[in-house]
Design a protein around this motif. Structure first.
Motif: not given
Length: 469
Positions: A218-219, A222, A295, A297, A325-326, A358-359, A365
């Motif tokens: 998810g880089k 983000l 990042l 997961d 992330n997520k 969470s992106a 964020v």
């Protein structure tokens, strides 16, 4: 200290704030931007490497290697400009290729001049003509480069490209460099002295942040979330990003330079082809950054790849923020399992701040910017020599170093040799065990902080003087 051949006053001066060992940041004026566009596999990245005079853009003999807007600094005849490489432009693209085409269109809209690259060995295709129609309506100056003109036989074929309506085609060979000087001269004539959009960067330049992690964590999502626009191509295919992608982002009232990097699948030594060069560029992006956002997961167990990326950041001596992330996919069972994983797998980086985001939804964020500031403040921190030695004397009096070889080593003097990262040198009468050095690091962090920054402790053992006969 005299026995070591060192001047204690010199060390005190350096540790009390001299610029020795620190990096000065000059204010770099903004430069005009040239966007390089064209259909896939016409040799844009090869030409970019030729124009900037170094191999930075990933090149491979398959279409679609470049997928984002990649910015490079260029210099020609004493003038600096920014060259933006883009993914192949297809007017009717779908899926991932549609996102790539959108990045190319964005580059055309925001650049000060555009360079359209056409394969001279093929001639103007329907796609080239579609791009030319778009460019003829643009307000920016447009140049036309006919690539793969490796010898005189193809020079005459470039005349047919006049029908694109973009002026004189410049024959050039990105592979051999033929005609690149003439093309750069034309680029300088087309570019303004200053860019139309001066951007967000303020005096001193923005702090540099590398976004790193394994593929599909998810880089890019983000980066798009914090920037408020689509800066990087996002797709559910792992490994969409190949080159590092630079973006100036305003976050929490401050401008940062974010670099989105390729996900690391394998060790650099075992990677091959496009993945090998992407790995090298990711490592270079970490080296060029001041702080790395790793990042992870949160919905999956912490993997060996995650730990390897963290090790790369540690070895480079960069400030570190761990972003999980997520988080929208994490349930109570996963939270319990993650707590065990953090205690087991990430115990060596307990000093790094952690943020759960969470992106996709934007959750938390806004908490990233404060952690970046904290990590960089620690990375830049310097402890005065007097305060450092006073603290160290109290610690050693309470917990002396362990005896080694029947003798107890003494710590004679300590100084902070440098910042970025904070590095301390202990001058001793004997070797200090690794366990005791870790103990000193823990106590150092308890006293002075250094949250988010690695701390290095080096030991210099005083050599015994040989007895004179």
């Amino acid at each position: 200290m005299a026995e070591l051949g060192l001047d204690p006053d010199e060390f005190v001066a350096a540790a009390d704030g001299s610029p020795e060992g620190e990096t000065d940041y000059e204010e770099v004026p903004p430069t005009p931007v040239l966007a390089v566009v064209g259909r896939p596999n016409v040799g844009k990245s090869t030409l970019v490497n030729r124009l900037i005079g170094r191999r930075e853009a990933v090149v491979q003999d398959i279409p679609g290697v470049t997928r984002d807007r990649i910015a490079y600094d260029a210099l020609w005849n004493g003038r600096r400009f920014t060259l933006v490489d883009t993914g192949g432009w297809e007017p009717d693209a779908k899926g991932l290729q549609a996102a790539v085409a959108a990045q190319a269109e964005m580059a055309m809209q925001t650049a000060d001049a555009v360079l359209l690259v056409v394969d001279a060995s093929v001639g103007a295709t329907a796609t080239d003509q579609a791009v030319a129609r778009v460019l003829r309506r643009s307000e920016q100056p447009v140049l036309l480069a006919a690539t793969k003109v490796d010898d005189d036989r193809l020079v005459s074929d470039t005349a047919s490209l006049w029908r694109l309506g973009l002026g004189e085609p410049h024959p050039v060979s990105g592979l051999h460099g033929r005609g690149s000087g003439d093309l750069l001269d034309a680029v300088l004539e087309a570019l303004p002295e200053t860019p139309r959009d001066l951007g967000l960067a303020g005096p001193g330049g923005p702090r540099r942040v590398a976004l790193v992690g394994k593929p599909n964590v998810g880089k890019s999502s983000l980066l798009n979330r914090v920037s408020g626009e689509v800066r990087s191509v996002v797709h559910d295919v792992a490994g969409t990003t190949v080159d590092p992608v630079d973006s100036l982002v305003e976050l929490d009232g401050e401008v940062w330079r974010f670099v989105d990097t390729a996900g690391l699948r394998k060790r650099v030594q075992t990677a091959s082809g496009m993945e090998y060069y992407a790995s090298l560029r990711t490592r270079a992006a970490i080296e060029a950054a001041e702080v790395a956002v790793v990042l992870i997961d949160a919905s999956e167990p912490i993997a060996e790849q995650d730990q390897r990326v963290i090790s790369m950041v540690e070895e480079a001596g960069r400030a570190l923020v761990l972003v999980f992330n997520k988080w929208d996919l994490v349930d109570e069972d996963r939270r319990i399992a993650m707590k065990r994983e953090l205690e087991r797998d990430l115990v060596r980086v307990q000093w790094a701040e952690r943020v759960n985001v969470s992106a996709l939804t934007g959750r938390s964020v806004t908490k990233i910017a404060p952690t970046l500031r904290t990590a960089l403040e620690s990375w830049d921190k310097r402890i005065p020599t007097g305060r450092l030695n006073g603290w160290l004397a109290d610690v050693i009096a309470a917990t002396p170093p362990p005896v080694r070889g029947g003798k107890q080593p003494k710590v004679l003097f300590a100084t902070q040799a440098q910042t970025r990262p904070p590095t301390f040198v202990l001058f001793t009468s004997g070797f200090l065990e690794a366990g005791y050095r870790r103990f000193l690091e823990r106590r150092l962090r308890e006293e002075f902080g250094f949250t988010g920054s690695p701390v290095r402790i080096n030991v210099r053992v005083r050599e015994k003087r040989s007895k004179k006969s």
